[in-house]
Write a protein that holds these residues in place. Structure first.
Motif, PDB file in Angstrom:
ATOM      1  N   UNK A  28     -43.270   3.543   2.857  1.00 44.44           N
ATOM      2  CA  UNK A  28     -42.410   2.465   2.370  1.00 44.44           C
ATOM      3  C   UNK A  28     -42.872   1.929   1.036  1.00 44.44           C
ATOM      4  N   UNK A  29     -44.189   1.725   0.888  1.00 40.77           N
ATOM      5  CA  UNK A  29     -44.734   1.237  -0.382  1.00 40.77           C
ATOM      6  C   UNK A  29     -44.519   2.254  -1.494  1.00 40.77           C
ATOM      7  N   UNK A  30     -44.589   3.532  -1.148  1.00 43.10           N
ATOM      8  CA  UNK A  30     -44.330   4.584  -2.140  1.00 43.10           C
ATOM      9  C   UNK A  30     -42.882   4.528  -2.614  1.00 43.10           C
ATOM     10  N   UNK A  31     -41.959   4.320  -1.682  1.00 44.38           N
ATOM     11  CA  UNK A  31     -40.542   4.204  -2.049  1.00 44.38           C
ATOM     12  C   UNK A  31     -40.329   3.033  -2.995  1.00 44.38           C
ATOM     13  N   UNK A  32     -40.988   1.934  -2.707  1.00 44.49           N
ATOM     14  CA  UNK A  32     -40.866   0.761  -3.584  1.00 44.49           C
ATOM     15  C   UNK A  32     -41.425   1.059  -4.970  1.00 44.49           C
ATOM     16  N   UNK A  33     -42.589   1.690  -5.027  1.00 50.55           N
ATOM     17  CA  UNK A  33     -43.203   2.020  -6.312  1.00 50.55           C
ATOM     18  C   UNK A  33     -42.299   2.929  -7.143  1.00 50.55           C
ATOM     19  N   UNK A  34     -41.708   3.914  -6.474  1.00 52.01           N
ATOM     20  CA  UNK A  34     -40.823   4.853  -7.162  1.00 52.01           C
ATOM     21  C   UNK A  34     -39.591   4.137  -7.714  1.00 52.01           C
ATOM     22  N   UNK A  61     -42.406  -2.393   4.116  1.00 51.05           N
ATOM     23  CA  UNK A  61     -43.148  -2.169   2.881  1.00 51.05           C
ATOM     24  C   UNK A  61     -42.250  -1.655   1.757  1.00 51.05           C
ATOM     25  N   UNK A  62     -41.113  -1.072   2.110  1.00 51.44           N
ATOM     26  CA  UNK A  62     -40.175  -0.628   1.071  1.00 51.44           C
ATOM     27  C   UNK A  62     -39.612  -1.816   0.312  1.00 51.44           C
ATOM     28  N   UNK A 156     -52.607   5.077  -1.871  1.00 55.32           N
ATOM     29  CA  UNK A 156     -51.567   6.060  -2.193  1.00 55.32           C
ATOM     30  C   UNK A 156     -50.454   5.449  -3.046  1.00 55.32           C
ATOM     31  N   UNK A 157     -49.921   4.307  -2.633  1.00 53.37           N
ATOM     32  CA  UNK A 157     -48.829   3.688  -3.388  1.00 53.37           C
ATOM     33  C   UNK A 157     -49.281   3.246  -4.768  1.00 53.37           C
ATOM     34  N   UNK A 158     -50.548   2.816  -4.893  1.00 50.97           N
ATOM     35  CA  UNK A 158     -51.067   2.427  -6.209  1.00 50.97           C
ATOM     36  C   UNK A 158     -51.090   3.629  -7.149  1.00 50.97           C
TER      37      UNK A 158
END
Length: 254
Positions: A28-34, A61-62, A156-158
């Motif tokens: 979810x955090x990765x989706x937000x970062x993208x 987290x998204x 990972x998301x960072x």
């Protein structure tokens, strides 16, 4: 500024690939970062949980990037994830004795922004084990993020945020030069600026801040200071308005 989304834009060509991700929250955090950097394509290779995209933690987290999760693909192999990619880079904190050329994030982003590759795959490993050597060795480049050598592991998301940020900056520059956020007015001409300096000098003399018989370096220093600001027309007008008000006040007192 709305950047054009064409088939040649890196925003359309970059594919983020996560291999064997363990925690739904990181997806979810990765989706937000993208999404915050304007990219959209996310592919998961054998995530730990089959229902990761609907997991409440991933959705939480998204934080508004649900559309990215909805369009995320889950595949069984790295070959399937890389289908159609012409350039592939792996992101790892661990350097290998035998690896593809090592690039820092900015060099990778600048190279990809100016390339004509149809699809670019950017691979991130699992939180627990990173990327296996066989995946790294088959990539065109290994991206190593400069960090504290005693503690070089990023969340990972960072790591995704950092790479996609560099890709966005490089794409902005490639499309339109340096990208400034916010309103930008018309830059003042040299004649307009010279007129402002003359007006300002008169005001400073009127309040006896500047002695015309012994000016020293006040005006050159002011010009040097204001030159760094790259003054816009409206800003020059503000300065002249201040100077005019000073002159009007001093005239009334006489």
């Amino acid at each position: 500024m709305n950047l054009p989304k064409t088939d040649t834009s890196l925003f359309q060509r970059l594919r983020i690939i996560l291999v064997e991700t363990s925690h739904p929250g990181n997806v979810g955090a990765a989706a937000r970062a993208i999404k915050t950097m304007g990219f959209h394509e996310l592919v998961l290779v054998n995530p730990r949980f089959d229902d990761v995209l609907s997991n409440p933690e991933a959705i939480a987290f998204a934080s508004g990037a649900q559309d990215i999760l909805n369009n995320t693909r889950i595949v069984a192999s790295i070959d399937e994830a890389l289908h159609g990619c012409e350039f592939v880079a792996a992101v790892s904190a661990r350097l290998r004795e035998f690896s593809p050329p090592v690039l820092p994030p900015r060099a990778f982003a600048e190279s990809m922004a100016g390339s004509q590759h149809a699809r670019i795959g950017l691979i991130f490993g699992s939180e627990r084990f990173g990327l296996p050597n066989d995946i790294v060795m088959n990539c065109n480049a290994l991206i190593n993020i400069p960090a504290n050598p005693q503690y070089s592991s990023l969340n990972l998301a960072q790591a995704i945020q950092l790479l996609t940020y560099e890709c966005r900056v490089a794409t902005d520059s490639a499309l339109s030069g340096i990208h400034h956020i916010g309103f930008e007015g018309k830059l003042a001409s040299s004649d307009e600026i010279d007129g402002m300096y003359r007006h300002l000098e008169q005001a400073l003399i009127a309040i006896q801040f500047l002695n015309p018989d012994n000016p020293k370096k006040l005006m050159p220093r002011l010009k040097r200071m204001l030159a760094r600001a790259q003054l816009e027309v409206e800003e020059v007008n503000i300065m002249r308005g201040i100077a005019k008000h000073i002159l009007d006040l001093t005239t009334k007192k006489q």
